[in-house]
Design an enzyme around this catalytic site. Structure first.
Site, PDB file in Angstrom:
ATOM      1  N   HIS A   1     -33.630  49.349 125.825  1.00  0.00           N
ATOM      2  CA  HIS A   1     -34.050  50.661 125.331  1.00  0.00           C
ATOM      3  C   HIS A   1     -35.572  50.719 125.511  1.00  0.00           C
ATOM      4  CE1 HIS A   1     -30.127  50.702 123.482  1.00  0.00           C
ATOM      5  NE2 HIS A   1     -30.328  51.867 122.928  1.00  0.00           N
TER       6      HIS A   1
ATOM      7  N   SER B   1     -22.947  45.410 121.515  1.00  0.00           N
ATOM      8  CA  SER B   1     -22.948  45.329 120.052  1.00  0.00           C
ATOM      9  C   SER B   1     -23.813  44.176 119.583  1.00  0.00           C
ATOM     10  CB  SER B   1     -21.515  45.155 119.536  1.00  0.00           C
ATOM     11  OG  SER B   1     -21.475  45.388 118.144  1.00  0.00           O
ATOM     12  N   THR B   2     -24.386  44.351 118.398  1.00  0.00           N
ATOM     13  CA  THR B   2     -25.249  43.334 117.793  1.00  0.00           C
ATOM     14  C   THR B   2     -24.388  42.386 116.973  1.00  0.00           C
ATOM     15  OG1 THR B   2     -26.654  45.274 117.378  1.00  0.00           O
ATOM     16  CG2 THR B   2     -27.483  43.134 116.624  1.00  0.00           C
ATOM     17  N   PRO B   3     -24.266  41.117 117.369  1.00  0.00           N
ATOM     18  CA  PRO B   3     -23.468  40.193 116.567  1.00  0.00           C
ATOM     19  C   PRO B   3     -24.082  40.050 115.177  1.00  0.00           C
ATOM     20  CG  PRO B   3     -24.629  39.008 118.329  1.00  0.00           C
ATOM     21  CD  PRO B   3     -24.858  40.468 118.559  1.00  0.00           C
TER      22      PRO B   3
ATOM     23  N   GLU C   1     -38.147  55.339 123.687  1.00  0.00           N
ATOM     24  CA  GLU C   1     -37.310  56.327 122.979  1.00  0.00           C
ATOM     25  C   GLU C   1     -38.167  57.228 122.118  1.00  0.00           C
ATOM     26  OE1 GLU C   1     -34.533  53.357 121.143  1.00  0.00           O
ATOM     27  OE2 GLU C   1     -33.302  55.149 120.989  1.00  0.00           O
TER      28      GLU C   1
ATOM     29  N   ASP D   1     -23.499  56.784 121.279  1.00  0.00           N
ATOM     30  CA  ASP D   1     -22.745  56.568 120.047  1.00  0.00           C
ATOM     31  C   ASP D   1     -21.770  57.732 119.898  1.00  0.00           C
ATOM     32  OD1 ASP D   1     -24.388  54.271 118.827  1.00  0.00           O
ATOM     33  OD2 ASP D   1     -25.938  55.762 119.222  1.00  0.00           O
TER      34      ASP D   1
ATOM     35  N   HIS E   1     -23.561  52.850 128.481  1.00  0.00           N
ATOM     36  CA  HIS E   1     -24.405  52.758 127.283  1.00  0.00           C
ATOM     37  C   HIS E   1     -23.595  53.216 126.070  1.00  0.00           C
ATOM     38  CE1 HIS E   1     -28.701  52.980 125.554  1.00  0.00           C
ATOM     39  NE2 HIS E   1     -27.878  53.179 124.542  1.00  0.00           N
TER      40      HIS E   1
ATOM     41  N   HIS F   1     -22.801  51.768 122.120  1.00  0.00           N
ATOM     42  CA  HIS F   1     -22.918  50.804 121.023  1.00  0.00           C
ATOM     43  C   HIS F   1     -21.591  50.806 120.266  1.00  0.00           C
ATOM     44  CE1 HIS F   1     -27.363  50.519 121.380  1.00  0.00           C
ATOM     45  NE2 HIS F   1     -27.283  51.791 121.735  1.00  0.00           N
TER      46      HIS F   1
ATOM     47  N   HIS G   1     -21.876  49.762 109.216  1.00  0.00           N
ATOM     48  CA  HIS G   1     -21.862  48.293 109.120  1.00  0.00           C
ATOM     49  C   HIS G   1     -21.216  47.810 107.820  1.00  0.00           C
ATOM     50  CE1 HIS G   1     -25.271  47.789 112.290  1.00  0.00           C
ATOM     51  NE2 HIS G   1     -24.087  47.901 112.840  1.00  0.00           N
TER      52      HIS G   1
HETATM   53  P1  5GP Z   1     -23.679  47.805 116.844  1.00  0.00           P
HETATM   54  O1  5GP Z   1     -24.710  47.024 117.607  1.00  0.00           O
HETATM   55  O2  5GP Z   1     -23.646  47.449 115.402  1.00  0.00           O
HETATM   56  O3  5GP Z   1     -22.326  47.759 117.487  1.00  0.00           O
HETATM   57  O4  5GP Z   1     -24.092  49.360 116.970  1.00  0.00           O
HETATM   58  C1  5GP Z   1     -25.053  49.976 116.131  1.00  0.00           C
HETATM   59  C2  5GP Z   1     -26.448  49.490 116.466  1.00  0.00           C
HETATM   60  O5  5GP Z   1     -26.795  49.885 117.797  1.00  0.00           O
HETATM   61  C3  5GP Z   1     -27.531  50.096 115.596  1.00  0.00           C
HETATM   62  O6  5GP Z   1     -27.694  49.386 114.407  1.00  0.00           O
HETATM   63  C4  5GP Z   1     -28.764  50.004 116.499  1.00  0.00           C
HETATM   64  O7  5GP Z   1     -29.319  48.704 116.446  1.00  0.00           O
HETATM   65  C5  5GP Z   1     -28.177  50.209 117.876  1.00  0.00           C
HETATM   66  N1  5GP Z   1     -28.284  51.611 118.311  1.00  0.00           N
HETATM   67  C6  5GP Z   1     -27.310  52.541 118.341  1.00  0.00           C
HETATM   68  N2  5GP Z   1     -27.771  53.706 118.824  1.00  0.00           N
HETATM   69  C7  5GP Z   1     -29.070  53.520 119.111  1.00  0.00           C
HETATM   70  C8  5GP Z   1     -30.087  54.357 119.651  1.00  0.00           C
HETATM   71  O8  5GP Z   1     -29.912  55.550 119.958  1.00  0.00           O
HETATM   72  N3  5GP Z   1     -31.308  53.770 119.803  1.00  0.00           N
HETATM   73  C9  5GP Z   1     -31.555  52.476 119.497  1.00  0.00           C
HETATM   74  N4  5GP Z   1     -32.777  51.994 119.715  1.00  0.00           N
HETATM   75  N5  5GP Z   1     -30.625  51.668 118.986  1.00  0.00           N
HETATM   76  C10 5GP Z   1     -29.396  52.185 118.788  1.00  0.00           C
END
Ligand code: 5GP
Length: 340
Positions: free
Chosen positions: A197, A95-97, A200, A283, A13, A15, A63
């Site tokens: 997720h 990661s979110t594209p 939370e 993270d 897990h 991100h 970002h």
């Molecule tokens: P990325 O997807 O841009 O690589 O990583 C950051 C994104 O991961 C955040 O904008 C969020 O959507 C998601 N994210 C990171 N940590 C958390 C968390 O603890 N909880 C949730 N729900 N989303 C997270």
């Protein structure tokens, strides 16, 4: 402690943009001085806490710093090498594209660039097996979720097994899982693995109940599922019945204030039940941690012996999304390293 650093570990897990370290942030800031972003805006230090909402503001800042293919390549390469240096042998990055019109970044090139970083590290001989999960940001709703599933499916078929599945994340107080259910169902039907997720925040019990019927292949956090945390036995029964592993991130939950103290972390309830529980970072950049530290925290908080810690890292292998052949290779590696 060298024991935890040398312990072979599995990270499930993480991100991408939350995992960016201070040195990498420095490089990004020097590339974009006009943004006037300071270090304090991208990481939460020792002893500091933020509301979950403030944590999501931090991602927005990162970002802004990561908006070109070059940035993503550097960030992904650095993050992979840092996990490897911390003793992580298998990593599922998520990661979110994102599309950034002003730099020409597209969702497709975003994923391609992460894959390029994974392949580059492999060709350099970095000792870590890295896979990728495409993330859906729940805030973006039904249509984007559906598009993301299509994109993930295409990459699953063309990435030599590097893209394995989907993550559902993003601000848990925004949107409802029922709107994303068709996309998640479709993803599951085409063979994408699902890590969602769930719960939370306390208000998500109904949503969790709905999404657990998919069922997902793993759960991120699941903080409020257990009755001791305000959840219900019915939810626990579903998780147990489907044997769905939990990805648990101690520092993230304490710094994000969804868990008051380390000793209150829901790890203890699930671990006591013998339910598959995987220690993860979430993270590592934003929460100023690494996986060795998370294992050490779990051990000191819940009084785990070194044998128990070995078993915890070894049992995580069974929860990975890569195929059985990879699990067997990792288990061999654990046996070899334990003997040395
Ligand atoms: P990325 O997807 O841009 O690589 O990583 C950051 C994104 O991961 C955040 O904008 C969020 O959507 C998601 N994210 C990171 N940590 C958390 C968390 O603890 N909880 C949730 N729900 N989303 C997270």
């Amino acid at each position: 402690d060298v024991f935890y650093r040398e312990l072979p570990k599995v990270e499930l897990h993480a991100h991408l943009n939350g995992s960016v370290s201070c040195p990498t942030i420095e490089k990004l800031i020097s590339r974009k001085p006009h943004l006037n972003i300071g270090h304090g805006m991208t990481a939460i230090g020792k002893g500091q806490r933020r509301t979950l909402d403030e944590c999501f503001q931090v991602f927005k800042v990162i970002h802004q710093l990561v908006d070109t293919e070059e940035d993503i390549l550097m960030v992904a390469t650095d993050v992979i090498k840092e996990f490897a240096a911390d003793g992580v042998k298998y990593l599922e990055l998520r990661s979110t594209p994102r599309e950034e019109k002003h730099t020409g970044l597209t969702k497709k090139s975003y994923i391609e660039t992460v894959i390029k970083a994974i392949k580059q590290c492999k060709s350099e001989g970095v000792d870590i097996d890295v896979r990728f999960l495409v993330a859906i940001d729940r805030r973006n709703g039904t249509e984007v979720a559906m598009e993301t599933v299509k994109l993930a499916e295409d990459f699953m078929l063309s990435s030599d097994g590097l893209v394995l599945g989907l993550d559902l994340s993003g601000d848990p107080t925004v949107g409802h899982g029922k709107d994303l259910l068709p996309a998640l169902q479709k993803a599951k039907n085409c063979g994408l693995k699902l890590s969602l997720h769930l719960s939370e925040v306390p208000s998500q019990l109904e949503e969790s109940d709905l999404l657990l019927d998919l069922p997902p292949d793993r759960i991120g956090h699941g903080t409020f599922l257990h009755p001791a945390m305000g959840g219900s036995q019915g939810l626990v029964d579903k998780v147990v019945k489907h044997n769905i592993p939990l990805e648990l991130c101690l520092t993230s939950n304490v710094k994000g204030q969804t868990v008051a103290r380390y000793s209150d972390h829901h790890f203890k309830h699930w671990y006591q039940m013998g339910h598959p529980s995987v220690i993860c970072t979430d993270d590592k950049g934003v929460f100023s941690t690494d996986l060795s530290q998370e294992y050490q925290l779990a051990a000191s908080t819940f009084d785990l012996s070194r044998e128990a810690v070995w078993k915890l890292s070894h049992d995580a292998i069974d929860c990975i999304f890569a195929p059985d052949t990879v699990k067997q290779q990792l288990k061999q590696k654990w046996i070899y390293l334990q003997g040395n």
